[in-house]
Design a protein around this motif. Structure first.
Motif, PDB file in Angstrom:
ATOM      1  N   UNK A  99       0.824  -1.211   0.000  1.00 42.65           N
ATOM      2  CA  UNK A  99       0.000   0.000   0.000  1.00 42.65           C
ATOM      3  C   UNK A  99       0.858   1.262   0.000  1.00 42.65           C
ATOM      4  N   UNK A 100       1.908   1.262   0.817  1.00 47.44           N
ATOM      5  CA  UNK A 100       2.797   2.431   0.850  1.00 47.44           C
ATOM      6  C   UNK A 100       3.558   2.583  -0.464  1.00 47.44           C
ATOM      7  N   UNK A 101       3.942   1.458  -1.066  1.00 46.78           N
ATOM      8  CA  UNK A 101       4.651   1.515  -2.348  1.00 46.78           C
ATOM      9  C   UNK A 101       3.749   2.100  -3.432  1.00 46.78           C
ATOM     10  N   UNK A 102       2.484   1.709  -3.451  1.00 49.44           N
ATOM     11  CA  UNK A 102       1.530   2.275  -4.409  1.00 49.44           C
ATOM     12  C   UNK A 102       1.453   3.790  -4.218  1.00 49.44           C
ATOM     13  N   UNK A 103       1.321   4.216  -2.972  1.00 49.52           N
ATOM     14  CA  UNK A 103       1.205   5.650  -2.686  1.00 49.52           C
ATOM     15  C   UNK A 103       2.460   6.401  -3.115  1.00 49.52           C
ATOM     16  N   UNK A 104       3.647   5.820  -2.877  1.00 50.01           N
ATOM     17  CA  UNK A 104       4.891   6.478  -3.285  1.00 50.01           C
ATOM     18  C   UNK A 104       4.945   6.640  -4.796  1.00 50.01           C
ATOM     19  N   UNK A 105       4.689   5.574  -5.532  1.00 45.66           N
ATOM     20  CA  UNK A 105       4.788   5.639  -6.989  1.00 45.66           C
ATOM     21  C   UNK A 105       3.728   6.552  -7.588  1.00 45.66           C
ATOM     22  N   UNK A 106       2.553   6.603  -6.990  1.00 43.73           N
ATOM     23  CA  UNK A 106       1.535   7.542  -7.470  1.00 43.73           C
ATOM     24  C   UNK A 106       1.992   8.982  -7.296  1.00 43.73           C
TER      25      UNK A 106
END
Length: 199
Positions: free
Chosen positions: A93-100
């Protein structure tokens, strides 16, 4: 100041990162690894550059205290998005938020390296910034990438040495290994100054 290259000292990588271990292995040196005990929490108002430099030196010093005769390498990497430090995501979830947040933007990966030998008083530190321009990724690309590579232990959620290269539009740097986690050109310079023969 430089020390005699005839001196033979153990080399220790103050890191348990497999990426840094693989990079240092390219130099064909005999070295050991040790885990530094360092609190990596950013300090109030600390810039990403300052954070990376502080942690690299703290890691090298911590291991050097335990192995004072050795030449110790410490390193740290912080992804810098508009002055805000981005660390390892740890979760999907945090990785998705970072890449977004990073899509379509330039992120500077601040990679610091320090070399310390307590016995000789040797201490050097340097920073190897890498400017990375991310493509304007859609959510599907982000999801497929993360499922494929699971880069949850990488600052900025992308492995440029793997499939993560497909996320990028451009890389600007003067030390290609820095983006992976250990700037080998600067590391070689420091090790030679500390008396370690590379070739």
């Amino acid at each position: 100041m430089p020390f005699s290259p005839s001196a033979t000292r153990a080399v220790i990588l103050g890191s348990t990162s497999r990426y840094r271990r693989e990079l240092l292995s390219r130099l064909r040196l005999t070295f050991d690894t040790a885990s530094p005990d360092v609190d990596e929490t950013p300090q109030a108002g600390e810039t990403p550059q300052a954070l990376a430099l502080r942690l690299a030196l703290a890691k090298a010093r911590d291991v050097a205290r335990r192995f004072p005769e050795a030449v110790v390498i410490g390193s740290d990497q912080v992804a810098d998005l508009d002055g805000e430090p981005l660390g390892k995501p740890g979760t999907h979830e945090r990785a998705v938020a970072q890449l977004q947040r990073m899509r379509g933007k330039t992120v500077v990966f601040q990679t610091a390296v320090a070399v310390v030998c307590q016995a000789t008083g040797f201490e050097q530190i340097d920073l190897a910034p890498v400017r990375v321009v991310f493509r304007d990724l859609d959510d599907g690309e982000i999801e497929r990438y993360l499922r494929a590579e699971q880069p949850y232990d990488c600052a900025g959620s992308a492995k440029s040495e793997g499939l993560g290269i497909a996320l990028l539009a451009r890389i600007d740097n003067d030390d290609p290994s820095a983006l992976v986690g250990l700037p080998l050109i600067r590391t070689c310079q420091m090790l030679r100054a500390a008396g370690v023969k590379i070739l």
